[in-house]
Scaffold this motif. Structure first.
Motif, PDB file in Angstrom:
ATOM      1  N   GLY A  74       0.895  -1.199   0.046  1.00  0.00           N
ATOM      2  CA  GLY A  74      -0.036   0.108   0.014  1.00  0.00           C
ATOM      3  C   GLY A  74       0.744   1.178   0.001  1.00  0.00           C
ATOM      4  O   GLY A  74       1.984   1.095  -0.043  1.00  0.00           O
ATOM      5  N   PRO A  75       0.223   2.531  -0.048  1.00  0.00           N
ATOM      6  CA  PRO A  75       0.886   3.689  -0.028  1.00  0.00           C
ATOM      7  C   PRO A  75       1.712   4.209   1.296  1.00  0.00           C
ATOM      8  O   PRO A  75       1.271   3.656   2.467  1.00  0.00           O
ATOM      9  N   GLN A  76       2.694   4.838   1.002  1.00  0.00           N
ATOM     10  CA  GLN A  76       3.331   5.527   2.279  1.00  0.00           C
ATOM     11  C   GLN A  76       3.231   7.008   2.115  1.00  0.00           C
ATOM     12  O   GLN A  76       3.235   7.585   1.063  1.00  0.00           O
ATOM     13  N   PHE A  77       3.137   7.749   3.295  1.00  0.00           N
ATOM     14  CA  PHE A  77       3.007   9.386   3.280  1.00  0.00           C
ATOM     15  C   PHE A  77       3.991   9.720   4.325  1.00  0.00           C
ATOM     16  O   PHE A  77       4.292   9.049   5.183  1.00  0.00           O
ATOM     17  N   GLU A  78       4.496  11.220   3.979  1.00  0.00           N
ATOM     18  CA  GLU A  78       5.615  11.267   4.866  1.00  0.00           C
ATOM     19  C   GLU A  78       5.338  12.923   5.010  1.00  0.00           C
ATOM     20  O   GLU A  78       4.524  13.567   4.063  1.00  0.00           O
ATOM     21  N   LEU A  79       5.766  13.538   6.269  1.00  0.00           N
ATOM     22  CA  LEU A  79       5.323  14.903   6.461  1.00  0.00           C
ATOM     23  C   LEU A  79       6.459  15.679   5.941  1.00  0.00           C
ATOM     24  O   LEU A  79       7.688  15.472   5.846  1.00  0.00           O
ATOM     25  N   GLN A 100       3.256  11.816  -0.704  1.00  0.00           N
ATOM     26  CA  GLN A 100       3.177  10.247  -0.908  1.00  0.00           C
ATOM     27  C   GLN A 100       4.485   9.650  -1.198  1.00  0.00           C
ATOM     28  O   GLN A 100       5.124  10.051  -2.457  1.00  0.00           O
ATOM     29  N   SER A 101       5.024   8.874  -0.496  1.00  0.00           N
ATOM     30  CA  SER A 101       6.570   8.728  -0.494  1.00  0.00           C
ATOM     31  C   SER A 101       6.608   7.305  -1.162  1.00  0.00           C
ATOM     32  O   SER A 101       7.770   6.991  -1.409  1.00  0.00           O
ATOM     33  N   GLY A 102       5.755   6.638  -1.404  1.00  0.00           N
ATOM     34  CA  GLY A 102       5.916   5.203  -1.891  1.00  0.00           C
ATOM     35  C   GLY A 102       4.544   4.649  -2.126  1.00  0.00           C
ATOM     36  O   GLY A 102       3.246   5.176  -1.979  1.00  0.00           O
ATOM     37  N   GLY A 103       4.431   3.550  -2.686  1.00  0.00           N
ATOM     38  CA  GLY A 103       3.255   2.599  -3.081  1.00  0.00           C
ATOM     39  C   GLY A 103       2.527   3.156  -4.326  1.00  0.00           C
ATOM     40  O   GLY A 103       3.036   3.717  -5.162  1.00  0.00           O
ATOM     41  N   PRO A 104       1.737   2.355  -4.543  1.00  0.00           N
ATOM     42  CA  PRO A 104       0.743   2.185  -6.027  1.00  0.00           C
ATOM     43  C   PRO A 104       0.165   4.050  -6.316  1.00  0.00           C
ATOM     44  O   PRO A 104      -0.116   4.566  -5.215  1.00  0.00           O
ATOM     45  N   ALA A 105      -0.259   3.931  -7.476  1.00  0.00           N
ATOM     46  CA  ALA A 105      -0.972   5.023  -7.877  1.00  0.00           C
ATOM     47  C   ALA A 105      -2.611   5.142  -7.468  1.00  0.00           C
ATOM     48  O   ALA A 105      -2.670   3.864  -7.438  1.00  0.00           O
ATOM     49  N   LEU A 106      -2.932   6.093  -6.596  1.00  0.00           N
ATOM     50  CA  LEU A 106      -4.288   5.973  -6.183  1.00  0.00           C
ATOM     51  C   LEU A 106      -5.253   6.662  -6.811  1.00  0.00           C
ATOM     52  O   LEU A 106      -5.087   7.680  -7.119  1.00  0.00           O
ATOM     53  N   ALA A 187      -1.900   6.813   8.666  1.00  0.00           N
ATOM     54  CA  ALA A 187      -1.919   7.710   9.600  1.00  0.00           C
ATOM     55  C   ALA A 187      -0.685   8.874   9.864  1.00  0.00           C
ATOM     56  O   ALA A 187       0.516   8.022   9.434  1.00  0.00           O
ATOM     57  N   LEU A 188      -0.768   9.775   9.913  1.00  0.00           N
ATOM     58  CA  LEU A 188       0.460  10.710   9.829  1.00  0.00           C
ATOM     59  C   LEU A 188       0.110  11.768  10.804  1.00  0.00           C
ATOM     60  O   LEU A 188      -0.711  12.621  10.985  1.00  0.00           O
ATOM     61  N   GLN A 189       1.262  11.974  11.740  1.00  0.00           N
ATOM     62  CA  GLN A 189       1.286  12.804  12.768  1.00  0.00           C
ATOM     63  C   GLN A 189       2.200  14.188  12.643  1.00  0.00           C
ATOM     64  O   GLN A 189       3.182  13.922  12.161  1.00  0.00           O
ATOM     65  N   ALA A 190       1.629  15.109  12.974  1.00  0.00           N
ATOM     66  CA  ALA A 190       2.612  16.546  12.729  1.00  0.00           C
ATOM     67  C   ALA A 190       2.266  17.258  14.044  1.00  0.00           C
ATOM     68  O   ALA A 190       1.292  17.536  14.675  1.00  0.00           O
ATOM     69  N   SER A 191       3.463  17.796  14.447  1.00  0.00           N
ATOM     70  CA  SER A 191       3.522  18.801  15.584  1.00  0.00           C
ATOM     71  C   SER A 191       3.351  20.454  14.810  1.00  0.00           C
ATOM     72  O   SER A 191       4.617  20.869  14.284  1.00  0.00           O
ATOM     73  N   ALA A 192       2.543  21.134  15.048  1.00  0.00           N
ATOM     74  CA  ALA A 192       2.484  22.586  14.242  1.00  0.00           C
ATOM     75  C   ALA A 192       2.460  23.584  15.493  1.00  0.00           C
ATOM     76  O   ALA A 192       1.983  23.370  16.468  1.00  0.00           O
TER      77      ALA A 192
END
Length: 210
Positions: A74-79, A100-106, A187-192
């Motif tokens: 599956g896909p991977q996401f990065e902040l 989107q840092s990796g995985g298939p086209a969505l 899920a992706l977490q971010a400190s803003a």
């Protein structure tokens, strides 16, 4: 003594005793056969149950391996970045950019958000459209951002409670590559926090002269 007793019996008695003995022997054989058959049936039932349990175990292992394979593919996401700011109406929000840092086209990526002090995602309204006569956006629970592929980036704005300047924001993704493909959840977490203001240099304080 038994021979004397047997010799003293008449022919009819001997015949009756012989028939009784034959009946007893036949009953014993039948009982033994029935018990053997019952034991064999129990053994066969236990063997069938054990085989069924083994098949079920193998099925779960295959399903688990397939699920793990699909999950890994599956896909991977990065902040990329996250910061807080205020709009012209002094409302706080967090601006989060991810890739989107990796995985298939969505074909579909839907984003939701959560966290303490987080009110939802902002969606811009059509130009010239306002809510309550002022706001040109609305706050919604989740946002469909459409297709993405590896290397693609997107920025979302997250509404924050009034007066919140720092927040830990979690983005929850629901993604699919096509209608007949499984759904992936990420899920992706971010400190803003506010973007630091760089102190003015000496030239900036005095005003640069040409």
């Amino acid at each position: 003594m038994l021979s004397e007793l047997w010799n003293s019996m008449s022919g009819e008695v001997r015949a009756a005793v012989g028939a009784m003995l034959i009946s007893l022997i036949a009953s014993g054989i039948a009982y033994w056969q029935a018990r053997t058959a019952r034991d064999q049936a129990v053994s066969a039932r236990d063997a069938a149950a054990a085989a069924q349990a083994q098949v079920e175990l193998l099925r779960r292992q295959v399903e688990g391996d397939e699920k793990a394979r699909m999950e890994a593919s599956g896909p991977q996401f990065e902040l990329i970045s996250a910061h807080t700011a205020h709009d012209p109406w002094s409302e706080s929000y967090a601006e989060v950019t991810f890739r989107q840092s990796g995985g298939p086209a969505l074909t579909s990526v839907r984003v939701a958000t959560s966290g303490e002090g987080v009110g939802g995602l902002r969606r811009d309204l059509a130009y010239g459209t306002y809510i309550d006569g002022d706001f040109d956006y609305e706050t919604i629970g989740d946002l469909e951002i459409g297709p993405m592929a590896t290397g693609g980036t997107h920025t979302v704005r997250v509404s924050l409670d009034y007066g919140v300047n720092q927040a830990k924001v979690q983005l929850d993704f629901t993604c699919s590559a096509s209608a007949d493909q499984p759904t992936w959840r990420r899920a992706l977490q971010a400190s803003a926090a506010p973007i630091p203001v760089r102190p003015a240099t000496g030239d900036q304080r005095r005003g640069r002269r040409s």
